[in-house]
Design an enzyme around this catalytic site. Structure first.
Site, mmCIF file in Angstrom:
data_model
loop_
_atom_site.group_PDB
_atom_site.id
_atom_site.type_symbol
_atom_site.label_atom_id
_atom_site.label_comp_id
_atom_site.label_asym_id
_atom_site.label_seq_id
_atom_site.Cartn_x
_atom_site.Cartn_y
_atom_site.Cartn_z
ATOM 1 N N LYS A 26 0.791 -1.237 0.000
ATOM 2 C CA LYS A 26 0.000 0.000 0.000
ATOM 3 C C LYS A 26 0.825 1.290 0.000
ATOM 4 O O LYS A 26 0.396 2.290 -0.564
ATOM 5 C CB LYS A 26 -0.921 0.029 1.224
ATOM 6 N N ASP A 38 -10.091 3.323 2.431
ATOM 7 C CA ASP A 38 -10.232 2.627 3.724
ATOM 8 C C ASP A 38 -10.944 3.477 4.775
ATOM 9 O O ASP A 38 -11.906 3.037 5.402
ATOM 10 C CB ASP A 38 -8.856 2.228 4.269
#
Ligand code: ATR
Length: 289
Positions: free
Chosen positions: A72, A108
């Site tokens: 990520k 997220d």
């Protein structure tokens, strides 16, 4: 049936076989009758591996990919553009391929917030929140609370086992959100701040299958407080069970998983995500594991 016209999305991770995202997205494509397929790609950690995988998004014409552990953060340097929230969080979980131009987003935190609003009927404006943890997941969640347009939470306590890490994170966010009241405290003393909290969120891996649960003095929280855990395996962590026993409203980790997936789905397809179908598919896949 997959044909030459099928649009391909997927996920890059290492490991990737545990991911619930393929089940969730493929169920959503099928429910909306979209000629799309979502494929898990094992992008192993090896020199040049991630860079080549990102180049393949362009060369193979993938329409979008999710990015998960451990890529990520590192993926950012290979993208053409990175959206503001992803830049602030320092991590990308979604890449959108706009005619070969790769845009990095982070869904997220917003996914967490959307699911918290919907499932726990939580309204962030003016609320006091306590975040346990100061890692990547905490960054995403804190930034979503501080970002959410027009209804920002202005009181955040970051409680971490390693207090210095919480302090660093709080100092960084204070520079970006000058009006917000952000405090860093050691996890061991967090109960002292429970009295007037509206939300407690665990962003750490404590409570995950095979790991010890967080033990917190939840009875010190006011009766209106919501207790949330981003861990979804098990579906009910020790923290969530303790909160239920204390008579508090709870919000489990599947909400964030489905919430982030729903926003990625909408970014790629431009269609409203069938959130309930995605949740059911994720739950079924989790039970089969
Ligand atoms: P992620 O990106 O998933 O958030 P991370 O950056 O490694 O992962 O951060 C993990 C967070 O969980 C940290 O805040 C960590 O605390 P430390 O900074 O003290 O290491 C926290 N954490 C992990 N296991 C924990 C446990 N058993 N109890 C309390 N906190 C824990």
């Amino acid at each position: 049936m997959i044909t030459g016209k099928t649009k391909i999305a997927g996920i890059f991770g290492d490991p990737v076989e545990h991911s619930l995202s393929p089940a969730m997205h493929n169920a959503a494509f099928s429910a909306l009758g979209l000629d799309w397929a979502y494929v898990p790609f094992h992008v192993a950690v090896r020199p040049g591996g991630l860079k080549k995988a990102v180049e393949a998004v362009r060369s193979l014409g993938l329409t979008g990919v999710n990015v998960t552990i451990p890529h990520k953060e590192k993926v950012i340097k290979y993208l053409d553009e990175v959206e503001q929230e992803a830049r602030l969080v320092g991590a990308v979980n979604t890449i959108v391929n706009e005619n070969g131009r790769l845009i990095g987003c982070n869904t997220d935190g917003l996914g967490f917030l959307e699911s918290l609003k919907k499932e726990a009927r939580f309204k962030p404006k003016g609320k006091k929140i306590i975040v346990i943890g100061a890692g990547g997941a905490a960054r995403g969640i804190v930034s979503a609370f501080l970002f959410c347009d027009g209804e920002s939470t202005n009181s955040v306590i970051i409680a971490n086992r390693t207090a210095s890490r919480a302090k660093r994170l709080a100092a960084e966010f204070k520079k970006k959100f000058r009006r917000a009241d952000i405090l860093a405290v050691p996890l061991a003393g967090v109960g002292g701040y429970f009295k007037d909290a509206d939300l407690l969120v665990n962003t750490t891996s404590a409570g995950m299958l095979g790991k010890a649960d967080l033990k917190l003095p939840l009875r010190k929280l006011p009766g209106r407080a919501v207790v949330s855990d981003i861990v979804y395996n098990p579906l009910k962590t020790g923290l969530i069970k303790d909160a239920e026993k204390a008579g508090l409203k709870t919000h489990g980790g599947l909400g964030m998983l489905v919430g982030q997936g729903a926003i990625s789905f909408e970014l790629w397809t431009g269609r409203k995500a069938p959130v309930n179908i995605m949740r059911r598919a994720a739950l079924k896949a989790l039970k089969q594991k």
